[in-house]
Every structure is written in C-alpha cells, then in structure tokens.
Design a protein around this motif. Structure first.
Motif, short mmCIF file in Angstrom:
data_model
loop_
_atom_site.label_atom_id
_atom_site.label_comp_id
_atom_site.label_asym_id
_atom_site.label_seq_id
_atom_site.Cartn_x
_atom_site.Cartn_y
_atom_site.Cartn_z
N ALA A 27 4.59 -3.38 39.38
CA ALA A 27 4.77 -2.09 39.63
C ALA A 27 3.60 -1.48 39.00
N MET A 28 3.54 -1.72 37.54
CA MET A 28 2.62 -1.16 36.72
C MET A 28 1.14 -1.52 37.06
N VAL A 29 0.98 -2.78 37.45
CA VAL A 29 -0.64 -3.02 37.75
C VAL A 29 -0.98 -2.57 39.24
N GLY A 30 0.08 -2.29 40.14
CA GLY A 30 -0.16 -1.75 41.18
C GLY A 30 -0.54 -0.25 41.04
N ILE A 70 1.56 -9.27 54.31
CA ILE A 70 2.96 -9.49 54.25
C ILE A 70 3.47 -10.17 55.20
N CYS A 71 2.67 -10.56 56.47
CA CYS A 71 3.18 -11.78 57.29
C CYS A 71 3.12 -13.12 56.63
N VAL A 72 1.91 -13.20 56.08
CA VAL A 72 1.68 -14.70 55.54
C VAL A 72 2.99 -14.78 54.40
N LEU A 73 3.25 -14.03 53.54
CA LEU A 73 4.17 -14.15 52.38
C LEU A 73 5.69 -14.09 53.04
N ALA A 74 5.87 -13.31 54.04
CA ALA A 74 7.15 -13.45 54.81
C ALA A 74 7.73 -14.77 55.34
N ILE A 75 6.61 -15.63 55.56
CA ILE A 75 6.60 -16.92 56.14
C ILE A 75 6.84 -17.74 54.86
N TRP A 76 5.97 -17.59 53.92
CA TRP A 76 5.68 -18.72 52.76
C TRP A 76 6.62 -18.60 51.80
N ASN A 77 6.77 -17.33 50.93
CA ASN A 77 7.49 -17.29 49.92
C ASN A 77 8.12 -15.83 49.75
N LYS A 82 8.10 -9.77 47.72
CA LYS A 82 8.82 -8.87 46.79
C LYS A 82 7.84 -8.48 46.04
N VAL A 83 7.21 -9.12 45.13
CA VAL A 83 6.17 -9.15 44.13
C VAL A 83 5.03 -8.24 44.73
N PHE A 84 4.68 -8.55 45.89
CA PHE A 84 3.52 -8.00 46.64
C PHE A 84 3.92 -6.77 47.03
N LEU A 85 5.07 -6.45 47.49
CA LEU A 85 5.39 -4.99 48.05
C LEU A 85 5.51 -4.23 46.99
N PHE A 87 3.90 -4.10 44.09
CA PHE A 87 2.54 -4.09 43.71
C PHE A 87 1.86 -3.06 44.87
N LEU A 88 2.16 -3.13 45.82
CA LEU A 88 1.47 -2.12 46.91
C LEU A 88 2.32 -0.67 46.94
N ILE A 89 3.39 -0.67 46.67
CA ILE A 89 3.99 0.46 46.32
C ILE A 89 3.51 1.14 45.07
N GLY A 90 3.21 0.34 44.24
CA GLY A 90 2.51 0.90 43.02
C GLY A 90 1.06 1.75 43.43
N ILE A 91 0.38 0.79 44.33
CA ILE A 91 -0.85 1.13 44.73
C ILE A 91 -0.64 2.55 45.57
N TYR A 92 0.09 2.75 46.34
CA TYR A 92 0.24 3.99 47.09
C TYR A 92 0.83 5.13 46.07
N LEU A 93 1.82 4.84 45.02
CA LEU A 93 1.92 5.76 43.95
C LEU A 93 0.83 6.27 43.34
N HIS A 94 -0.21 5.38 43.27
CA HIS A 94 -1.42 5.64 42.52
C HIS A 94 -2.17 6.77 43.29
N ILE A 95 -2.34 6.30 44.69
CA ILE A 95 -3.18 7.17 45.62
C ILE A 95 -2.59 8.41 45.78
N PHE A 96 -1.31 8.52 45.76
CA PHE A 96 -0.57 9.72 46.18
C PHE A 96 -0.83 10.82 44.89
N LEU A 97 -0.80 10.07 43.62
CA LEU A 97 -0.86 10.91 42.25
C LEU A 97 -2.32 11.20 42.29
N ASP A 98 -3.38 10.49 42.96
CA ASP A 98 -4.71 10.97 42.68
C ASP A 98 -5.09 11.97 43.78
#
Ligand SMILES: [Zn+2]
Length: 160
Positions: A27-30, A70-77, A82-85, A87-98
């Motif tokens: 979350a913080m890195v995203g 997301i599709c690749v990770l849903a199949i693989w791990n 969950k970690v990527f999602l 991270f992705l929510i963190g990125i969108y938070l960043h973009i909203f705040l910007d």
C-alpha cells in the motif's frame, strides 16, 4: 501533493485493514510509486515537461495495463494478486491525491490535458513554497497527523 503520499499509503493500509507487513508495504509503495518518475524527470529529461505526463501518473495506463497482470496473477498466485491489488489501489490513491492541485491526464490516451480540482497560483518564487502556502496543503498536514496518530497508537497497543 508534495509530502503526504507515504503517510497516505499507511492510512490506506489501515483503512483496508491489511493484515500483514507485506500488504502494508505494498500500500505504501503504491502510494509513492508514481513519483519515482521524478528521477527520470530530473536526471534524464532535465525537467522538459510536467512529470505528471509520464505513464506512471496516467490512470489510463494502469487501466490498460493492470488487467493483464491481474489475469496472470489470478491464475498463478492469489497471494501475489492480493499484494498487486493493494499496490494498485495505492497508485490510484496517489493519482487521486495529485488531482487535487497537481493535474492528472484523466482522459489519456484520448487527451493529454491535465485536470486538477484546484489550481495553485505561483504566489512565491518557488513552486514548493506556493504549494505550502496554499490552503490545500492543510490536507497534507491532516494526513500526516492522522497517520502519525495511528502509527503511535498501533505501536503502543503492540507493546501491551
Ligand atoms: Zn505524483
């Protein structure tokens, strides 16, 4: 937003009630990840254009790119998904705040216009001082206060 992306990521982790350090880290890195473009902005492009025009700050890029991951990770791990999602929510938070005062290409790839909610006027000789003097900087202060409060509260409760 200039200073509060990292604590906003911490608040995001708290709001999402992440249960591991890895997810809090994601979350913080995203929440800071898009601003890594500043390295390219300063060291390679020599400030040729607004750093919010790089792909990491374009919501459309993440909208196009992330479904594949997301599709690749849903199949693989599922755990890494969950970690990527997170991270992705963190990125969108960043973009909203910007978007509040910084300008984001919300319509990219159809338009490269930067959209912001509030335009900070250049009231000082350096843009950072203009942002700090603007009322929107109070949002950053509030984020810092909330994150610091929650951090100390969780540290205190973990000591009991
Ligand atoms: Zn940014």
């Amino acid at each position: 937003m200039i200073t509060a992306h990292l604590p906003s990521g911490y608040l995001l982790g708290k709001v999402m009630r992440v249960d591991t350090r890895v997810l809090m880290f994601a979350a913080m890195v995203g929440a800071i990840f898009p601003d890594l473009d500043l390295l390219w902005f300063y060291y390679f492009d020599e400030k040729a254009f607004h750093h919010h025009r790089y792909w990491v700050h374009a919501p459309g890029f993440w909208l196009l790119f992330s479904p594949i991951i997301i599709c690749v990770l849903a199949i693989w791990n599922r755990y890494i998904l969950k970690v990527f999602l997170t991270f992705l929510i963190g990125i969108y938070l960043h973009i909203f705040l910007d978007t509040i005062a910084g300008g984001i290409m919300w319509l990219w790839p159809f338009s490269d216009r930067l959209y912001e909610l509030v335009r900070v006027q250049p009231t000082h000789n350096h843009f950072v001082l203009s942002f700090i003097a603007h009322w929107t900087f109070w949002l950053e202060i509030i984020i810092w206060i909330l994150a610091t409060f929650l951090l100390f509260r969780s540290k205190r409760s973990s000591l009991k």
